[in-house]
Design an enzyme around this catalytic site. Structure first.
Site, mmCIF file in Angstrom:
data_model
loop_
_atom_site.group_PDB
_atom_site.id
_atom_site.type_symbol
_atom_site.label_atom_id
_atom_site.label_comp_id
_atom_site.label_asym_id
_atom_site.label_seq_id
_atom_site.Cartn_x
_atom_site.Cartn_y
_atom_site.Cartn_z
ATOM 1 N N SER A 161 16.635 -77.139 -69.417
ATOM 2 C CA SER A 161 16.402 -77.870 -68.167
ATOM 3 C C SER A 161 17.550 -77.579 -67.192
ATOM 4 C CB SER A 161 16.240 -79.359 -68.479
ATOM 5 O OG SER A 161 15.645 -80.049 -67.420
ATOM 6 N N ASP A 175 4.979 -77.083 -68.145
ATOM 7 C CA ASP A 175 6.190 -77.906 -68.031
ATOM 8 C C ASP A 175 6.103 -78.809 -66.810
ATOM 9 O OD1 ASP A 175 8.941 -78.799 -67.621
ATOM 10 O OD2 ASP A 175 9.475 -77.253 -69.079
ATOM 11 N N HIS A 193 7.976 -80.489 -71.773
ATOM 12 C CA HIS A 193 9.208 -80.005 -71.156
ATOM 13 C C HIS A 193 9.933 -79.092 -72.133
ATOM 14 C CE1 HIS A 193 12.387 -79.803 -68.347
ATOM 15 N NE2 HIS A 193 13.203 -80.688 -68.909
#
Length: 515
Positions: free
Chosen positions: A236, A454, A484
């Site tokens: 991320s 995602d 995610h």
């Protein structure tokens, strides 16, 4: 929660507003060009500023970590230490701060070195997340020391707390999609109060918690750990950090994996649009899985949020489910397909007039424990992202953008459109750049992993990151999945490709797709 489930929750707790940092009452910089790239001379200045031996030659005093269920589990053998780094990297001989590190030494023979992990946010604590995430990467521990840390401004590394628990709970009643002038002023006053609280708590540190600062910390960490090259796994926001590191120190890049990739080409508005689009896609997939038409289902949820704007729902506690809390409660289960049934139950209960389940999901996301104490992950997230981002959009500009955000997503668009003005409104320190510089000519191949489903870091950012890293540097690996991130989520194809790259240096074919 343990293992993958805990990792998912911790990532989720630091994911939504990762790239929604902008705002301000002074100025209205909305240019979407590339003129604000991060410190064009950063790479040369990094090489031109030798560090004192008191930093490069420091020895880490590895010892027992404080007792927790994760650290004290049988066979965990986690060690913790503190690394000294300059408070201000332009003054490496000046004041230092301590960064909290954690590691588990490699179990097998043929050790490669240290593998650094950043779990996103910005604001996620590596010290608390690493022990749980170790269950996802047992093969990697055979040949790597698993190492993570609390970046500056996070957790045990001079962690910033901007507001107290009562102030945070009171702020949950602020209207996040203002409809009147009074609500707009309250929204902006709340943002100002948050920034002032951060300044009061952090002091001079507030100007030294940028991604560039942390990338420099990483290279000092490499030296002190005794590694010739940096091996790194960024998730991320951790992909942005990895890209900035590669730009600053391309010759020190070893094996870098970037999973759930932040689009480095997007400015403030672009990031907010990306997230509105990503979460709407995830919501559409969820609605289809329950047999609902995505358009009709989204309108029903948007209508629910509008009703909550005026009439919060009661819960089993004394608190009410406000529009803001319901929004977060809906976002939370979209990070993982396994959580979709939880969303169904929570929405059904809310339609019946009970907001308890959505409130519980929002509390989980916000790091609120049963005693009413809030974690500080979102505080660190905000101080880092607002220092990184120089754009400061006004409320007037945000209001003009609302129609296009609502076209992207009737559910998430209104909040994320307003967020472009509120997140860094009236921030006490100036931001550094509009978009990060991640070009890394001369670096070894970097594996860039994207998930087509995602919600928080939409797939398009994967290609943008690979392209900006440079030809023969960014190598794309795609998973057609949901949730995610891609690694450790059930795709043997993804996991085997990442493991082969990290363990043997085998670079997959650029553009490889895993179904």
């Amino acid at each position: 929660m343990r293992g993958f489930a805990r990792w998912t929750a911790l990532l989720a707790a630091a994911g939504l507003l990762m790239t929604g940092c902008s705002g301000g009452s002074s100025g209205d910089d909305t240019s979407g060009g590339r003129t604000g790239r991060a410190q064009p001379s950063a790479r040369s200045s990094a090489a031109a500023s030798p560090l004192p031996s008191s930093l490069t030659s420091q020895r880490l005093d590895w010892g027992r970590c404080r007792a927790t269920a994760d650290f004290s589990a049988p066979g965990a053998d986690w060690q913790c230490a503190t690394l000294k780094v300059p408070l201000d990297w332009s003054k490496p001989h000046g004041k230092t701060i301590g960064l909290a590190l954690i590691r588990a030494k490699a179990r097998g023979e043929n050790r490669i070195g240290s593998l650094l992990f950043n779990f996103g946010g910005p604001g996620s604590s590596g010290v608390s997340t690493m022990p749980a995430y170790a269950a996802v990467v047992p093969l990697l521990r055979e040949r790597y020391d698993l190492v993570s840390w609390d970046p500056r401004g996070v957790g045990a590394s001079e962690g910033v707390r901007c507001l107290g628990d009562r102030e945070i709970q009171a702020a949950e009643k602020v209207d996040i999609t203002p409809d009147t002038s009074a609500e707009e002023q309250a929204y902006l006053r709340n943002a100002t109060a948050f920034g002032k609280g951060c300044k009061k708590d952090a002091g001079e540190l507030l100007a030294h918690v940028s991604t560039t600062d942390t990338a420099r910390d990483m290279d000092l960490m490499r030296q002190v750990l005794g590694d010739r090259k940096t091996h790194y796994f960024g998730i991320s926001y951790g992909t942005q950090l990895g890209g900035v590191y590669a730009h600053l120190f391309p010759r020190n890049v070893g094996r870098l994996v970037l999973d759930a990739v932040v689009d480095p080409s997007a400015d403030t508005v672009g990031h907010a649009e990306n997230q509105a689009r990503g979460f709407q896609r995830a919501l559409n997939a969820y609605l289809k899985s329950t047999g609902q038409d995505p358009g009709q289902g989204s309108r029903k949820i948007a209508d629910l949020l509008k009703r909550l704007d005026a009439n919060p729902l009661p819960t089993s506690s004394r608190r009410q489910l406000t529009q803001a809390l319901a929004f977060i409660g809906i976002v939370r289960p979209l990070y993982s397909k396994e959580s979709w049934p939880t969303l169904t139950s929570a929405l059904d209960a809310a339609v019946q007039g009970d907001g308890s389940e959505l409130l519980a999901l929002a509390d989980d996301y916000n790091g609120r424990d049963p005693s009413g104490h809030y974690g500080t992950g979102t505080h660190a997230q905000r101080v880092i992202s607002c220092l990184d981002n120089k754009q400061r959009l006004t409320a007037q500009k945000a209001k003009k953008l609302l129609p296009q955000f609502e076209r992207i997503s009737p559910v998430f668009g209104p909040f994320l459109g307003w967020d472009t003005a509120g997140w860094c409104h009236d921030w006490p320190v100036a931001g550094l750049y509009e978009t990060p510089e991640v070009s890394a000519p001369g670096a070894a191949p970097i594996l860039v992993v994207g998930n087509t489903g995602d919600p928080a870091t939409p797939y398009e950012g994967t290609r943008k990151m690979a392209d900006e890293l440079g030809e023969d540097v960014g190598v794309m690996l795609t998973w057609r999945g949901q949730g995610h991130g891609a690694y450790g989520r059930g795709s043997a194809c993804v996991d085997s490709a990442v493991n082969a790259y990290l363990l043997s240096g085998s670079v997959p074919r650029n553009g490889k797709v895993c179904s």
